[in-house]
Design an enzyme around this catalytic site. Structure first.
Site, short mmCIF file in Angstrom:
data_model
loop_
_atom_site.label_atom_id
_atom_site.label_comp_id
_atom_site.label_asym_id
_atom_site.label_seq_id
_atom_site.Cartn_x
_atom_site.Cartn_y
_atom_site.Cartn_z
N CYS A 274 0.93 -1.02 0.19
CA CYS A 274 -0.47 0.32 0.04
C CYS A 274 0.91 1.08 -0.27
O CYS A 274 2.07 1.68 0.02
CB CYS A 274 -0.73 0.20 1.70
N ARG B 251 1.15 1.75 -5.60
CA ARG B 251 1.13 0.69 -5.02
C ARG B 251 0.29 -0.54 -5.43
O ARG B 251 0.03 -0.74 -3.79
CB ARG B 251 1.89 1.50 -4.09
N TRP C 246 -3.19 -2.42 -1.80
CA TRP C 246 -3.64 -2.70 -1.86
C TRP C 246 -3.86 -4.10 -1.36
O TRP C 246 -2.86 -4.20 -0.55
CB TRP C 246 -1.67 -3.50 -2.68
N ASN D 238 1.12 -0.38 5.60
CA ASN D 238 1.92 -0.80 4.06
C ASN D 238 2.70 -2.28 5.41
O ASN D 238 4.06 -1.96 6.11
CB ASN D 238 2.13 -0.11 4.10
N GLY D 239 2.18 -3.13 4.38
CA GLY D 239 3.31 -4.12 5.61
C GLY D 239 2.00 -5.25 5.51
O GLY D 239 0.96 -5.29 5.42
N GLU E 119 6.94 -14.20 -21.34
CA GLU E 119 6.04 -13.07 -21.14
C GLU E 119 4.39 -12.35 -21.99
O GLU E 119 4.06 -11.54 -21.47
CB GLU E 119 7.53 -11.97 -21.55
N LYS F 285 1.52 -11.36 -20.28
CA LYS F 285 0.59 -10.21 -20.29
C LYS F 285 -0.43 -10.24 -20.81
O LYS F 285 -0.83 -8.91 -19.88
CB LYS F 285 1.66 -8.81 -21.22
N GLU G 40 -2.50 -10.61 -17.48
CA GLU G 40 -2.58 -10.07 -16.28
C GLU G 40 -3.00 -8.95 -16.72
O GLU G 40 -3.71 -8.12 -15.79
CB GLU G 40 -0.95 -9.57 -15.77
N HIS H 198 2.54 -33.93 -24.74
CA HIS H 198 2.60 -34.61 -23.50
C HIS H 198 2.08 -34.38 -22.37
O HIS H 198 2.15 -33.97 -21.20
CB HIS H 198 4.62 -34.13 -22.73
N LYS I 122 1.98 -1.40 -9.34
CA LYS I 122 2.84 -1.79 -10.21
C LYS I 122 4.46 -2.48 -9.29
O LYS I 122 5.18 -2.23 -9.64
CB LYS I 122 3.44 -0.26 -10.07
#
Ligand code: M6R
Length: 589
Positions: free
Chosen positions: A2, A27, A71, A95-96, A462, A466, A469, A485, A584
């Site tokens: 956060c 954040r 967040w 935050n944490g 990658e 993308k 997300e 397989h 981010k």
């Protein structure tokens, strides 16, 4: 993770807090809230969603104040779980993650205390509120509570009957700053940067007491300490979107410049110490998360191909608890756009503690990662605002490939030049415009596969990250030869497949997988420099990218995949810049 802010000064706190929170929204943006003190009373406004939802709070009178953009970790994204949390005479933003919150909460409830949220943070508010109620000493109350907490935290705490803010830091970033207009606390510099202000970075275990015009710093035993002061400059005006609708699209357009600006000339004297380390390197370890982890995978191909240095790439969150073997002669490279990713920081510190030299590859100068590293090789991608990493990935590859080439030189091996890559990136960008027309095949998709072999597999991973997300489509990046397989069972007419085939030696093998998925009804999209492959009847559409050394090709082939993800997200009505549930910078475990 956060973002937290605090302000005590001459101005009304509310607008200062809201401006700071906007700078910290990268954040997290699940909820936001502020609390200001006016006439010895708290005024709290909290909203689900983004900071802009608090616009009505801008008119609040009062000072000091604290604010938060969330967040969610414990408890759903909702107004009920938004910060600040108030208990007794104190109000707190956090935050944490408080890891022993469940146990502490049970103890508080056994005392008859009633909780009004599902968060871990509220436990800290209860402890501090209770201790403050006993002695009226805010710093003492925060310190006493900190002794009971396990996990990570950056706190800013207000008492309704005191003109002060007390802060604490343990494994979550926190700075305090002081200027003619007041004193500030924040999770990151942009929230407080202004010429004339001076900032101090708190260390783990530190406390800070902010009063009118004054900042006092204390260590874990509440002894006064001095931390290095940094003069702040006016924060560079946030880059706008220019001609683009979204930051992500703008940042993809900046890939060629990011590659050009980031390619280091390792023959310069400033890199002589790094080159000495490369001469002694027997093993390469790379620790990173998400997109940066994929950069590491790409680097492995280049380093092993050209320098023949055994290279292992670790997901940082696994490495930190894996009791890793770090033989003498190991060079560890920690890759992180933000330089603040908690898992990467912990993995980097562990590698160092086991005797490895540590190089940081990061886009943010003065980030936490730069402080633990022996050497910093910066990427110069420019500020990246969209949550999905794009240009920073290509910039990381520019730096990592330069390292691979230098490693090869020190091992007296041959390696191809990199100088042409920025121009090729520009050509690739131009060649990729057509991917926008692929979106109808993805709109009704059940899931998507990205296939490739060798370095193409890294680009596929990658591309898949993308897409999932920002479009929320289930997707997998897969080694093309492994599909048969078991996973081939998932492929049908609603499973578009994107194949990457840039290595001539492997392209025909990748095309075998293309035939297999085509035969099961999948529409196939191809990224390749080989026009003959693009013309295959199995290929619905393709992007022809310039040819380059296969080990370096992900720096190009990822560009159409970044654009594809962007266009699919738009077609599905998603916000590509701020995908749900993400942030981010991931500063919690
Ligand atoms: O700042 P970092 O490079 O350390 O971040 C690592 C990941 O969190 C990041 O790459 C994430 O996977 C991105 N959202 C991917 O687009």
């Amino acid at each position: 993770m956060c973002g937290i802010v605090g302000y005590l000064g001459e101005e009304r706190a509310a607008p200062v807090l809201l401006d700071g929170l906007e700078k910290l929204e990268y954040r997290g943006y699940d909820s936001a809230g502020i609390c200001v003190v006016n006439g010895g009373k708290f005024f709290v406004v909290r909203k689900k969603g983004r900071v802009k939802e608090l616009a009505g709070a801008r008119a609040l009178e009062g000072n000091p104040g604290i604010g938060h953009t969330r967040w969610a970790t414990h408890g759903a994204p909702s107004e009920r779980n938004a910060h600040p949390h108030v208990f007794g005479k104190i109000s707190l933003v956090h935050n944490g993650i408080i890891e022993n919150a469940a146990c502490l909460r049970a103890q508080c409830e056994a005392r008859g205390e009633v909780f009004s949220s599902d968060t871990d943070s509220e436990v800290a508010a209860h402890l501090i509120g209770r201790f403050y109620g006993e002695k009226g000493d805010l710093l003492g109350a925060v310190s006493a509570a900190a002794e009971l907490l396990a996990g990570s935290y950056a706190f800013a705490v207000l008492a309704e009957d005191k003109e002060e803010i007390v802060c604490a830091r343990m494994r979550s970033p926190l700075i305090v700053a002081c200027g003619p207009d007041g004193v500030f606390a924040a999770s990151d510099v942009p929230a407080v940067a202004k010429a004339g202000r001076v900032a101090y970075v708190l260390e783990d275990g530190d406390f800070a007491r902010l009063t009118r015009g004054k900042i006092e710093l204390f260590d874990g035993a509440l002894r006064p300490v001095v931390r290095e002061a940094v003069a702040l400059e006016e924060e560079e005006v946030s880059p706008g979107k220019g001609e683009f609708r979204h930051f992500m699209r703008k940042e993809i357009s900046e890939v060629p410049a990011a590659v050009l600006n980031s390619l280091p000339d390792l023959s310069k004297p400033e890199f002589s110490e790094v080159c000495k380390v490369l001469c002694q390197t027997k093993y390469l370890h790379i620790v990173a998360c998400g997109t940066a982890y994929h950069s590491g995978l790409c680097m492995k191909h280049a380093a092993e191909k050209f320098a023949r240095v055994p290279t292992e790439v670790f997901v940082a969150s696994e490495y930190r608890y894996a009791d890793p073997i770090v033989p003498p002669g190991t060079l560890t490279i920690a890759v992180s756009q933000s330089g603040e990713t908690a898992d990467t920081l912990a993995a980097a510190a562990l590698a160092k503690s086991r005797g490895s030299v540590l190089i940081a590859v990061t886009n943010v100068a003065h980030s936490s990662l730069t402080r633990v590293a022996d050497f910093v090789l910066p990427t110069h991608a420019g500020r990246e605002i969209a949550v999905a990493a794009t240009k920073s990935f290509n910039a990381q590859l520019a730096v990592l490939y330069a390292l691979a080439v230098q490693l090869a030189k020190t091992a007296k091996c041959c390696a191809p030049p990199l100088a042409g890559l920025p121009v090729l990136a520009r050509e690739t960008l131009a060649a990729s415009a057509g991917v926008a027309s692929w979106t109808p095949y993805f709109q009704g998709a059940r899931s998507v596969f990205f296939l490739g072999r060798g370095a193409d597999h890294c680009a596929a991973l990658e591309g898949s990250l993308k897409l999932k997300e920002i479009s929320y489509l289930p997707s997998e990046g897969y080694a093309a030869g492994e599909l048969k397989h078991g996973t081939l069972a998932l492929v049908d007419g609603r499973t578009p497949v994107v194949a990457v085939a840039c290595d001539e030696a492997l392209a025909d093998k990748t095309m075998n997988a293309v035939h297999e998925v085509y035969a099961r009804g999948a529409a196939v999209f191809l990224v390749t420099p080989f026009s003959a492959l693009a013309q295959a009847k199995e290929v619905t559409a393709s992007v022809l990218i310039p040819r380059c050394e296969p080990a370096f090709s992900p720096i190009l082939s990822v560009i159409p995949l970044q654009l594809l993800a962007y266009h699919v997200a738009l077609a599905l009505g998603k916000d590509p810049d701020k995908p749900r549930n993400l942030a981010k910078s991931v500063t919690v475990e």
